[in-house]
Write a protein that holds these residues in place. Structure first.
Motif, PDB file in Angstrom:
ATOM      1  N   LEU A 141       0.834  -1.214   0.000  1.00 49.70           N
ATOM      2  CA  LEU A 141       0.000   0.000   0.000  1.00 49.70           C
ATOM      3  C   LEU A 141       0.866   1.260   0.000  1.00 49.70           C
ATOM      4  O   LEU A 141       0.567   2.227  -0.697  1.00 49.70           O
ATOM      5  N   LEU A 142       1.954   1.226   0.781  1.00 49.63           N
ATOM      6  CA  LEU A 142       2.842   2.393   0.829  1.00 49.63           C
ATOM      7  C   LEU A 142       3.453   2.649  -0.551  1.00 49.63           C
ATOM      8  O   LEU A 142       3.552   3.796  -0.989  1.00 49.63           O
ATOM      9  N   LEU A 143       3.824   1.572  -1.237  1.00 51.21           N
ATOM     10  CA  LEU A 143       4.410   1.729  -2.575  1.00 51.21           C
ATOM     11  C   LEU A 143       3.376   2.288  -3.554  1.00 51.21           C
ATOM     12  O   LEU A 143       3.678   3.177  -4.347  1.00 51.21           O
ATOM     13  N   VAL A 144       2.142   1.759  -3.461  1.00 47.33           N
ATOM     14  CA  VAL A 144       1.071   2.252  -4.343  1.00 47.33           C
ATOM     15  C   VAL A 144       0.824   3.740  -4.098  1.00 47.33           C
ATOM     16  O   VAL A 144       0.574   4.502  -5.028  1.00 47.33           O
ATOM     17  N   CYS A 145       0.923   4.138  -2.821  1.00 46.85           N
ATOM     18  CA  CYS A 145       0.650   5.541  -2.476  1.00 46.85           C
ATOM     19  C   CYS A 145       1.846   6.451  -2.778  1.00 46.85           C
ATOM     20  O   CYS A 145       1.814   7.636  -2.452  1.00 46.85           O
ATOM     21  N   GLY A 146       2.902   5.919  -3.333  1.00 49.02           N
ATOM     22  CA  GLY A 146       3.990   6.774  -3.802  1.00 49.02           C
ATOM     23  C   GLY A 146       5.268   6.724  -2.986  1.00 49.02           C
ATOM     24  O   GLY A 146       6.232   7.420  -3.312  1.00 49.02           O
ATOM     25  N   ALA A 147       5.312   5.909  -1.907  1.00 47.21           N
ATOM     26  CA  ALA A 147       6.542   5.833  -1.106  1.00 47.21           C
ATOM     27  C   ALA A 147       7.624   5.110  -1.910  1.00 47.21           C
ATOM     28  O   ALA A 147       7.315   4.203  -2.683  1.00 47.21           O
ATOM     29  N   ARG A 148       8.878   5.528  -1.728  1.00 47.93           N
ATOM     30  CA  ARG A 148       9.964   4.868  -2.448  1.00 47.93           C
ATOM     31  C   ARG A 148      10.402   3.622  -1.682  1.00 47.93           C
ATOM     32  O   ARG A 148      10.440   3.645  -0.446  1.00 47.93           O
ATOM     33  N   PRO A 149      10.767   2.544  -2.417  1.00 46.26           N
ATOM     34  CA  PRO A 149      11.197   1.328  -1.719  1.00 46.26           C
ATOM     35  C   PRO A 149      12.443   1.625  -0.879  1.00 46.26           C
ATOM     36  O   PRO A 149      13.421   2.165  -1.400  1.00 46.26           O
TER      37      PRO A 149
END
Lengths: 505, 164
Positions: free
Chosen positions: B118-126
């Motif tokens: 979800l964090l990745l979908v919301c734009g957070a970088r890995p």
């Protein structure tokens, strides 16, 4: 009766658990109120699964405190960010934000919290005196009156909800249909269960409400702009001298609290209408040198005192009649039902200690709001800096665990997801969601009393017109609908279309 | 991709299906149980039928308004593009997958990966930061519910539960 109720409720209220949870509820309410997009309803929904495992007064104290804190919290982001955390605080930014721009952010927040707490305490007086009186009147009601009352509650919400009258009524009807799922109380037959044992008691209201509001809200939130953005916010540390500043506007405070308490007691009106009305009245009665709209303290006092007084007013029909004034009080009624208590005159007669306990936790939550709100403001300002990206998974996870915890049922989780999709669809087409919840809460009250009325009636549906109170309420319903149609047509003529009637944009 | 007009019609179709289901159930399941006829006590179908008819009438009114009064085409502002819809669709997809796997693999094996996704979908970088944050959110909530509220979270086929 009133004093007995308060004395008997004192024992249930004066426990470390009830007091601690009321304080915690206020802090959580302020937090969800301050975070744009959440608000008191979402706060109540998220912690509802936690509350229903607690003793009744502690549980209701927890939820009511979230309602109280959440109704005030929106002012913090309105003042600092020019983004009202909740629609309730929309009118607060008219003067709150200009105050912050002039370097008076701490004063503005302090006045907002003080006004909210004082207005809320006034709402508490309205609740304590009006609810038992209304319950006494309602104790003479029979099934036809309750049927008419349930219809009035639903129509009032549908008429006043955002969007169109037709869409509001369809949403309310959808809620009434959802309430019929499960085992019929009269015939003990199964309705719309599709042979599944999970459906024998219908959908769990918490799963439905969490899905409709929280899941759909998160889907909408993740569509908005940069979720990693950290807003730049000035530090605000209000002090207790704000109480004195607020009291200097005592006439405005009292007038706005009366407006809030009055609108709260009307089903459907709610805090947004009351805060805008209080602001308009305060502005109209102010001297020109007060400069409303440019950072007037009176503007913040008016909006914040009225929207928190509304909370007390909203609880009057909710507790005395079981008729919710808005979606938040509908969820509170749902919580009370799950805890095994039926709001209405019998609650006042047979369980006065619960009623007294609820009155006391309501008053205590406003006192805690004043103290904790002022002391903890720097913490909420810090939380406002947390990027939204972390909020979305946390809320979704809280929804999942909370809904699962209700009955340790994975089925409830899929119900939640399903209603999340329904919520997204309805919101996309501008159908209001509040009437769905009100319909679910009022559904059993309406159906059971309608069928009981027909059972005791000698001449069918005429029983509703033979009895004066029920005939009066039905007359009010006709007037409400006719008024809404007339208003919508008039607006449509002015704008050259029928968008007000239909809600199309 | 999808305009307000289409969404309005989609909702009308949704409610029409609900009404159809109400009548289908009245004429099958409720009739078989003998609760679709009789007086107010025995007839459990009369009330949902009345509500369904009422919704049907309102729906026809809404459909007529949508048909005759709405503009025939949506403006660009009304249109929901695929780019805008990507995030909520991905979020709902991940969430549905999570709920599906929750009963099988249990809370502790599924929750941290779900939050990371979800964090990745919301734009957070890995990064290590989002892994730590996800684990922190998952285990803090698990601790609160399991240790304090005595809720037994799904253990899945491996029966994974932490004795806090």
């Amino acid at each position: 009766m009133l004093v007995d109720s308060l004395i008997s409720g004192f024992g249930l209220f004066m426990t470390p658990l009830a007091l601690g949870l009321t304080l915690l509820g206020v802090l959580f309410g302020l937090l969800v109120g301050a975070l744009p997009g959440l608000g008191p309803l979402m706060g109540i929904i998220l912690l509802l699964p936690v509350a229903i495992g607690l003793p009744p007064v502690a549980a209701m104290g927890f939820l009511i405190a979230i309602f109280v804190g959440g109704s005030c919290g929106g002012s913090i982001s309105a003042i600092l960010l020019r983004i009202p955390g909740t629609p309730l605080a929309a009118a607060t930014l008219f003067d709150g934000y200009p105050m912050a721009q002039k370097g008076r952010a701490s004063d503005a927040i302090g006045i907002a919290i003080s006004s909210s707490a004082l207005g809320g305490l006034f709402g508490g007086l309205v609740l304590i005196f009006a609810a038992p009186a209304l319950a006494r009147v309602a104790s003479n009601f029979a099934p036809p009156e309750y049927t008419a009352l349930a219809i009035t509650g639903l129509i009032a919400i549908a008429v006043i909800s955002d969007g169109s009258l037709i869409k509001g009524l369809i949403s309310g009807g959808f809620g009434l249909l959802l309430a019929t799922i499960g085992t019929d109380e009269f015939s003990t037959g199964y309705r719309f269960t599709f042979g599944s044992h999970h459906m024998l008691n219908g959908f769990h209201i918490v799963a439905v409400v969490v899905g409709l509001f929280a899941i759909s809200e998160m889907a909408y939130q993740c569509m908005s702009g940069d979720l990693l953005a950290k807003p730049k916010i000035t530090v605000a540390r209000p002090g207790f001298r704000s109480v004195l500043t607020t009291l200097r506007h005592w006439k405005n405070l009292l007038r706005s609290s009366v407006i809030g308490g009055f609108f709260g007691a009307l089903p459907g009106a709610g805090g947004v209408i009351s805060s805008f009305t209080a602001y308009a009245v305060a502005k109209a009665m102010a001297k020109p040198e007060e400069k409303y709209g440019e950072g007037a303290e009176g503007g913040v006092v008016a909006t914040e005192s009225s929207n928190n007084a509304t909370v007390g007013g909203t609880l009057v029909p909710s507790l005395a009649l079981g008729i919710p004034g808005d979606a938040s009080s509908a969820v509170l009624i749902g919580a009370l039902l799950i805890l095994g208590y039926f709001p209405g005159p019998t609650l006042f007669e047979q369980q006065p200690e619960i009623v007294g306990g609820i009155f006391l936790v309501y008053l205590a939550s406003n006192v805690f709001l004043l103290i904790a709100g002022i002391l903890a403001t720097p913490l909420f300002v810090y939380v406002l800096r947390v990027p939204k990206v972390f909020l979305i998974p946390t809320v979704l996870l809280l929804c999942s665990i909370g809904t699962y915890a209700l009955q340790a049922s994975v089925f409830d989780l899929f119900v939640m997801l399903g209603f999340g999709l329904v919520g997204i669809l309805l919101r996309a087409a501008s159908y209001p969601l509040a009437p769905v919840v009100i319909g679910i809460i009022l559904g059993p009250l309406l159906e059971n009393n309608l069928r009981r009325s027909l059972l005791i009636s000698q001449d069918g549906y005429w029983i509703f017109l033979d009895r004066p109170v029920s005939a009066l309420l039905l007359g009010i319903n006709v007037l409400l609908i006719a008024g809404a149609i007339w208003f919508a047509i008039r607006q449509g003529r002015k704008t050259g279309d029928v968008s007000e009637v239909t809600g199309q944009s | 991709m999808l305009g307000k007009k289409q969404v309005n019609w989609l909702v009308i179709v949704f409610f029409a299906i609900i009404i159809a289901v109400v009548f289908q159930q009245i004429h099958t399941s409720m009739t078989e149980q003998g609760i679709a006829t009789g007086g107010p006590y025995d007839n459990a179908a009369a009330y949902p039928r009345a509500i369904a008819i009422l919704i049907g009438l309102l729906l026809m009114l809404q459909a007529a308004v949508s048909w005759f009064r709405e503009p025939t085409t949506d403006t660009d502002a009304d249109e929901l593009t695929m780019k805008q819809a990507y995030r909520p669709l991905a979020l709902l997809g991940i969430f549905a997958l999570y709920l599906g796997l929750l009963g099988v693999l249990g809370y502790h094996l599924t929750t941290t990966p779900m939050i990371i996704a979800l964090l990745l979908v919301c734009g957070a970088r890995p990064s290590l930061r989002i892994i730590v944050t996800a684990a922190l959110i998952a285990f803090t909530l698990a601790y609160f519910f399991e240790a304090h509220l005595k809720v037994v979270l799904p253990g899945g086929i491996y029966g994974l539960n932490i004795p806090w």
